[in-house]
Design an enzyme around this catalytic site. Structure first.
Site, PDB file in Angstrom:
ATOM      1  N   ALA A  52       0.788  -1.127  -0.066  1.00  0.00           N
ATOM      2  CA  ALA A  52       0.091  -0.016  -0.066  1.00  0.00           C
ATOM      3  C   ALA A  52       0.781   1.311  -0.143  1.00  0.00           C
ATOM      4  O   ALA A  52       0.710   2.262   0.852  1.00  0.00           O
ATOM      5  CB  ALA A  52      -1.066  -0.123   1.209  1.00  0.00           C
ATOM      6  N   HIS A  57       6.773   5.764   1.777  1.00  0.00           N
ATOM      7  CA  HIS A  57       7.593   4.495   1.298  1.00  0.00           C
ATOM      8  C   HIS A  57       8.472   4.894   0.252  1.00  0.00           C
ATOM      9  O   HIS A  57       9.489   4.547   0.070  1.00  0.00           O
ATOM     10  CB  HIS A  57       6.580   3.656   0.753  1.00  0.00           C
ATOM     11  CG  HIS A  57       5.964   2.872   1.884  1.00  0.00           C
ATOM     12  ND1 HIS A  57       4.382   2.992   1.743  1.00  0.00           N
ATOM     13  CD2 HIS A  57       5.809   2.249   2.904  1.00  0.00           C
ATOM     14  CE1 HIS A  57       3.876   2.375   2.670  1.00  0.00           C
ATOM     15  NE2 HIS A  57       4.802   2.204   3.318  1.00  0.00           N
ATOM     16  N   VAL A 196       7.291  11.894   5.996  1.00  0.00           N
ATOM     17  CA  VAL A 196       6.457  12.754   4.969  1.00  0.00           C
ATOM     18  C   VAL A 196       5.115  13.156   5.224  1.00  0.00           C
ATOM     19  O   VAL A 196       4.515  12.015   5.779  1.00  0.00           O
ATOM     20  CB  VAL A 196       6.591  11.681   3.517  1.00  0.00           C
ATOM     21  CG1 VAL A 196       6.137  12.618   2.475  1.00  0.00           C
ATOM     22  CG2 VAL A 196       8.124  11.632   3.310  1.00  0.00           C
ATOM     23  N   LEU A 204       1.971  10.722   6.532  1.00  0.00           N
ATOM     24  CA  LEU A 204       1.339   9.757   5.578  1.00  0.00           C
ATOM     25  C   LEU A 204       1.235   8.409   6.203  1.00  0.00           C
ATOM     26  O   LEU A 204       2.399   7.958   6.793  1.00  0.00           O
ATOM     27  CB  LEU A 204       2.300   9.757   4.488  1.00  0.00           C
ATOM     28  CG  LEU A 204       2.301  10.944   3.521  1.00  0.00           C
ATOM     29  CD1 LEU A 204       2.702  10.717   2.054  1.00  0.00           C
ATOM     30  CD2 LEU A 204       0.903  11.751   3.411  1.00  0.00           C
ATOM     31  N   SER A 206      -0.301   4.277   5.359  1.00  0.00           N
ATOM     32  CA  SER A 206      -1.175   3.372   4.456  1.00  0.00           C
ATOM     33  C   SER A 206      -2.664   3.316   5.232  1.00  0.00           C
ATOM     34  O   SER A 206      -3.715   3.009   4.421  1.00  0.00           O
ATOM     35  CB  SER A 206      -0.725   2.076   4.495  1.00  0.00           C
ATOM     36  OG  SER A 206       0.584   2.060   4.030  1.00  0.00           O
TER      37      SER A 206
END
Ligand code: PAF
Length: 301
Positions: A52, A57, A196, A204, A206
């Site tokens: 995800a 990432h 981030v 952020l 998932s």
């Protein structure tokens, strides 16, 4: 039964051949690839993920590509680190889209181990790191860090990477993994990478896709309250008072409760009651079906 399994395997092999980046599903294949790179004198980085993939990432992958000749991204939704079966069930699984996000960056291999490559029949080992795994997420998610340590040990040993990239978003995990490789002499350098965030400050994750519109609007209040608390502490406010005010702000923004909000030493996570050395403010709070976590640096003024 055999025929179905064989044709399913063939269908997947065909899909893998078509995938946006090379996919390995077996540790033997991965090891052969890494051995080849080693013979060519190339350095290897790994970015462990549960898929995800989002911009957080991808920033780890970019850092790995900047620091290593070859980069493996691992994708394994590790059941042992989920203490809530519903969370495991609902965890987004988007392998194809993940491969498509990685291709333009230039990541070299996506390692998606079959479950038995990680937990073969009779698997009986748990890797557990004491101290730094306690408190914070260690209290709210019993067994979580044992699951993380066990799978990360396996992924580091299977990939045999020179460097492994972990986000500061999961700051306690980063500390736990750093301790793990030090204690077990796993020959890998752990490289921390900055969190981030969305423009409004939300880190952020998932799981953010599971926030409703209203929850998404309330979510940045967590980070905002934390930043305010750090400013207050740096200006001399007592830690306990600044934390109490931050909790009040988080709940006023619509969070039903705050699981934890604590000032800890940046290195080793010892609890702190005064901002007298480099620290980290860490928090977890539920919002709808999601448990948000965040952390920020808190250095003395
Ligand atoms: O941070 C994660 O996504 C996971 O905890 C990790 C490190 C990939 C282990 O499953």
């Amino acid at each position: 039964m055999t025929a179905v399994t064989a044709s399913a395997a063939e269908a997947r092999a065909a899909a893998d051949a078509d995938a946006a980046i090379p996919i390995q599903r077996r540790k033997a294949g991965l090891r052969a690839q890494v051995a080849q790179w080693r013979r060519e004198g190339l350095s290897v980085g790994v970015v462990p993920t549960m898929g995800a993939l989002h911009e957080g990432h991808l920033s780890l992958v970019r850092a790995a590509l900047a620091g290593c000749d070859r980069v493996i991204v691992t994708l394994f939704v590790n059941p042992k680190q989920f203490n809530d079966p519903k969370d495991l069930e609902n965890y987004p699984r988007t392998e194809r889209a993940d491969a498509e996000k990685l291709a333009p960056l230039g990541a070299h291999v996506l390692y998606v181990p079959e479950p038995e490559e990680i937990y073969p029949d009779g698997f009986a080992t748990t890797v557990s790191v004491e101290g730094v795994s306690g408190g914070l997420c260690g209290d709210g998610r019993p067994g979580h860090f044992d699951g993380v340590c066990t799978v990360v040990s396996k992924l580091l040993l299977q990939t045999a990477a020179d460097r492994a990239y972990f986000g500061e978003k999961d700051y306690q995990q980063l500390q736990v993994v750093t301790r793990l490789v030090r204690d077990l002499d796993i020959p890998v350098e752990i490289v921390p990478c900055a969190t981030v965030r969305e423009a409004d400050g939300l880190a952020l994750s998932s799981r953010n896709v599971r926030l409703t519109e209203g929850e998404r609007a309330a979510a940045p209040a967590l980070n905002a309250a934390m930043r305010h608390a750090v400013e207050e502490m740096r200006a001399g406010a007592p830690v306990a008072g600044a934390l109490a005010e931050a909790r009040r702000r988080i709940v006023a923004a619509g969070f039903p409760s705050v699981e934890y909000l604590e000032l800890r030493a940046a290195d080793g996570l010892a609890p702190m009651t005064a901002l007298d050395r480099p620290a980290r403010l860490l928090a977890a709070a539920p919002l709808g079906s999601v448990r948000l976590i965040d952390n920020i640096a808190a250095d003395p003024a």
